[in-house]
Scaffold this motif. Structure first.
Motif, PDB file in Angstrom:
ATOM      1  N   THR A  14      30.527 -12.188  -2.344  1.00  0.00           N
ATOM      2  CA  THR A  14      29.817 -12.194  -1.099  1.00  0.00           C
ATOM      3  C   THR A  14      30.309 -10.872  -0.226  1.00  0.00           C
ATOM      4  O   THR A  14      31.039 -10.333  -0.385  1.00  0.00           O
TER       5      THR A  14
ATOM      6  N   SER B 248      30.713 -10.385   2.597  1.00  0.00           N
ATOM      7  CA  SER B 248      31.854 -10.536   3.767  1.00  0.00           C
ATOM      8  C   SER B 248      33.248 -10.532   3.003  1.00  0.00           C
ATOM      9  O   SER B 248      34.161 -10.407   3.745  1.00  0.00           O
TER      10      SER B 248
ATOM     11  N   GLU C 139      34.418 -13.183   1.840  1.00  0.00           N
ATOM     12  CA  GLU C 139      35.011 -14.531   2.060  1.00  0.00           C
ATOM     13  C   GLU C 139      34.434 -15.552   1.500  1.00  0.00           C
ATOM     14  O   GLU C 139      33.255 -15.657   0.826  1.00  0.00           O
TER      15      GLU C 139
ATOM     16  N   GLY D 209      27.385 -16.280   3.084  1.00  0.00           N
ATOM     17  CA  GLY D 209      28.169 -15.282   3.657  1.00  0.00           C
ATOM     18  C   GLY D 209      27.201 -14.046   3.594  1.00  0.00           C
ATOM     19  O   GLY D 209      27.967 -12.960   3.229  1.00  0.00           O
TER      20      GLY D 209
END
Length: 244
Positions: free
Chosen positions: A204, A206, A208, A237
């Motif tokens: 992802t 991000s 996360e 994400g």
């Protein structure tokens, strides 16, 4: 009168989290899993609520879908929501899939969507209202070379299109049909070691990993809605937004 929701694959992972969320709202929940033992274990974790009805059976079989709705209607009067959550995710190179894996994925992921959705369409169209929400996969929206998974992409991608088609078909009956397409979510599906977590975080932009609650929140939003239908809600994400 309390609303009633059917959740397939309700004994663990996302299905269990979704079932628990509706029970906390005071809904009647009809949970399906392949075996009675798994459902009994899930019911015990939920506190054995009186408004939780366990119906075991292979969701790939049309008889199971028919029995789910028949027992739900007998116990609670009608079905307001269907959550098609049951699914198998097997990522591997296309050349490595076995016939057994192909049959399992097609059965659970495709037939396990079609037969319950068909039963829901009959029941909800007659009632003039209802919600059908299917859990698909964001990788079907944008495949990733790091995660070869042709069969999930094939089936879940088809379900994303089927959701839109069914939403149109049932619109005049005021039945809303949507999907939630999860990305990387921390569930028992994934090993819980640092190496695995590092790899998953890399999938992802991000960096996360999502939680089951992220999916629960998306499902609840869709079944609370009165003007959302034919939508594929990515909860990933940002992994389907492009290349990073």
């Amino acid at each position: 009168m309390s609303k009633t929701v059917i959740v397939t694959g309700a004994s663990s992972g996302l299905g269990f989290a979704i079932a628990r969320a509706y029970l906390e709202r005071g809904y009647n929940v009809v949970g399906n899993a392949r075996t009675t033992a798994r459902l009994e274990e899930a019911a015990a974790k939920l506190g054995n609520p009186q408004n939780f009805l366990a119906v075991a059976g292979d969701i790939a079989q049309p008889e199971t879908a028919s029995r789910l709705f028949a027992q739900a209607i007998e116990a609670f009067g009608q079905v307001d929501i269907l959550i098609n959550n049951a699914g198998i995710f097997i990522p591997k190179p296309v050349t490595d899939y076995t016939e057994e894996e192909v049959n399992a994925i097609v059965g659970t992921n495709l037939m396990g969507f079609f037969y319950p959705s068909q039963a829901a369409a009959r029941h909800m169209a007659a009632n003039g209202s209802g919600h059908i929400v299917t859990i698909t996969a964001s990788i079907a929206m944008q495949p990733n070379v790091k995660v070869p998974a042709l069969l999930p992409v094939l089936i879940k991608g088809g379900l994303n299109s089927a959701v839109r088609g069914l939403a149109l078909e049932l619109a005049a009956s005021h039945v809303q049909v949507n999907a939630v397409a999860p990305g990387i979510i921390q569930t028992p599906l994934h090993a819980d070691d640092e190496g695995t977590r590092e790899f998953l975080r890399g999938l992802t932009p991000s960096g996360e990993i999502g939680s089951p609650q992220d999916i629960v929140d998306a499902v609840l939003y869709l079944t609370d809605s009165t003007f959302v239908s034919g939508t594929i809600l990515n909860v990933d994400g940002g992994s389907t937004t492009g290349v990073w």
